[in-house]
Scaffold this motif. Structure first.
Motif, PDB file in Angstrom:
ATOM      1  N   THR A 141       0.833  -1.204   0.000  1.00  0.00           N
ATOM      2  CA  THR A 141       0.000   0.000   0.000  1.00  0.00           C
ATOM      3  C   THR A 141       0.867   1.253   0.000  1.00  0.00           C
ATOM      4  N   LEU A 142       1.922   1.253   0.829  1.00  0.00           N
ATOM      5  CA  LEU A 142       2.822   2.403   0.859  1.00  0.00           C
ATOM      6  C   LEU A 142       3.482   2.614  -0.494  1.00  0.00           C
TER       7      LEU A 142
ATOM      8  N   ILE B 265       5.244   6.079  -1.407  1.00  0.00           N
ATOM      9  CA  ILE B 265       6.046   6.256  -0.197  1.00  0.00           C
ATOM     10  C   ILE B 265       7.235   5.299  -0.217  1.00  0.00           C
ATOM     11  N   GLY B 266       8.416   5.859  -0.098  1.00  0.00           N
ATOM     12  CA  GLY B 266       9.630   5.087   0.062  1.00  0.00           C
ATOM     13  C   GLY B 266      10.124   5.195   1.487  1.00  0.00           C
ATOM     14  N   PRO B 267      11.211   4.515   1.851  1.00  0.00           N
ATOM     15  CA  PRO B 267      11.683   4.492   3.247  1.00  0.00           C
ATOM     16  C   PRO B 267      12.016   5.869   3.824  1.00  0.00           C
ATOM     17  N   ASP B 268      12.377   6.824   2.961  1.00  0.00           N
ATOM     18  CA  ASP B 268      12.766   8.149   3.459  1.00  0.00           C
ATOM     19  C   ASP B 268      11.727   9.232   3.160  1.00  0.00           C
TER      20      ASP B 268
ATOM     21  N   ARG C  28      -4.496  10.575  -7.670  1.00  0.00           N
ATOM     22  CA  ARG C  28      -4.014   9.212  -7.893  1.00  0.00           C
ATOM     23  C   ARG C  28      -2.487   9.256  -7.851  1.00  0.00           C
ATOM     24  N   PRO C  29      -1.892   8.736  -6.784  1.00  0.00           N
ATOM     25  CA  PRO C  29      -0.451   8.889  -6.634  1.00  0.00           C
ATOM     26  C   PRO C  29       0.353   8.058  -7.621  1.00  0.00           C
ATOM     27  N   GLU C  30       1.557   8.541  -7.902  1.00  0.00           N
ATOM     28  CA  GLU C  30       2.510   7.758  -8.672  1.00  0.00           C
ATOM     29  C   GLU C  30       3.162   6.749  -7.731  1.00  0.00           C
ATOM     30  N   PRO C  31       3.190   5.470  -8.100  1.00  0.00           N
ATOM     31  CA  PRO C  31       3.834   4.480  -7.224  1.00  0.00           C
ATOM     32  C   PRO C  31       5.308   4.802  -7.012  1.00  0.00           C
TER      33      PRO C  31
END
Length: 286
Positions: A86-87, A92-95, A147-150
């Motif tokens: 989902t992230l 969303i990445g780790p940073d 709609r976010p970009e993965p």
């Protein structure tokens, strides 16, 4: 850029965004337990610019098991792999800095905050005072759906940064930890029970209604006031287990303790909805 955590004020967020160099992922977590579509409808009427909508049932919880609330409660934790996916889908990445908010005093934003911390994500904060504080500070409102970009790479699975405790451990060693129940006092006492199969609470639990963490303006109380409240229970944070009806508003107390500098307590994810649905487990009232 690291966020001030675990809470960020609306003026501070506006100032960071005004620099034009800060691009957090913003999650609108608004929800209504009595109407699962209400939060999404409210999002459509207005939200922070660029915010994605995070639905409590679809995004911030896992599916109920075939046994229903006996195993996992009304809002089971999602599988860590599923929430990592989902992230990734939200970009969303780790940073990546992440800001979560809602329009209900913070319980659903706190659930999102806790889940991200559970995955090991440290750069996440809850907007103190939510949508109302943002508007009061002069923040603009957006009505477009986003709609976010993965993210470029799958979100990595790391060791959980937030501990959990299962019902079996609470049953096996009831004196090993203090259970703090975030539900309203009348539900804690067992006077009423609008959602779950039995009224009452886990024997030995203490009550801290999550809404009491907030001042009259809807923002969290100052850190020193919260510290006094939770320190008065007389138990170190590492010996505290938080629960509520289904593991959601308990995250508000976890967030309040972290804001007070009292990090390290655990969540009982299944909470009262899981505990009360098994007639073999003890129940206290009053």
């Amino acid at each position: 850029m690291p966020l001030p955590t675990p809470l960020i004020s609306a003026p501070a967020l506006l100032a960071l965004l005004g620099r034009g160099e800060f691009w957090p992922v913003v999650l609108d977590c608004s929800f209504d337990l009595a109407d699962s579509q209400a939060g999404e409808k409210a999002y459509a009427h207005g939200h922070l610019p660029g915010a994605r909508y995070a639905h409590l049932d679809r995004d911030l919880s896992g599916p109920k098991t075939a046994r229903g609330a006996i195993d996992g409660g009304r809002h089971p934790l999602p599988a860590r792999e599923a929430f990592a996916a989902t992230l990734t889908a939200w970009g969303i990445g780790p940073d990546t800095p992440v800001v979560a908010y809602d329009a209900q005093g913070g319980p659903y934003a706190a659930r999102a905050w806790w889940l991200l911390r559970w995955l090991g994500h440290s750069n996440v904060a809850v907007l103190d005072g939510g949508l109302a504080a943002w508007q009061a500070a002069g923040g603009p409102i957006d009505r477009e759906s986003h709609r976010p970009e993965p993210a470029a790479a799958p979100y990595p699975l790391r060791a959980p940064a937030m501990p959990t405790v299962p019902a079996e451990r609470l049953l096996a060693a009831p004196a090993a930890a203090l259970v703090i129940d975030a539900r309203a006092p009348e539900r804690f006492r067992g006077d009423v029970e609008p959602l779950d199969s039995q009224a009452g609470h886990i024997p030995g639990a203490r009550n801290r209604f999550f809404k009491n963490n907030l001042a009259t303006d809807g923002r969290f109380l100052p850190a020193d006031e919260l510290r006094k409240v939770f320190a008065a229970f007389g138990v170190p944070p590492g010996n505290v287990v938080h629960q509520c009806g289904s593991g959601v508003t308990a995250c508000h107390n976890l967030l309040a303790m972290e804001a007070a500098g009292l990090a390290g307590s655990a969540l009982y994810p299944g909470s009262w909805s899981e505990w009360s649905s098994d007639p073999a487990r003890p129940v206290a009232r009053g």
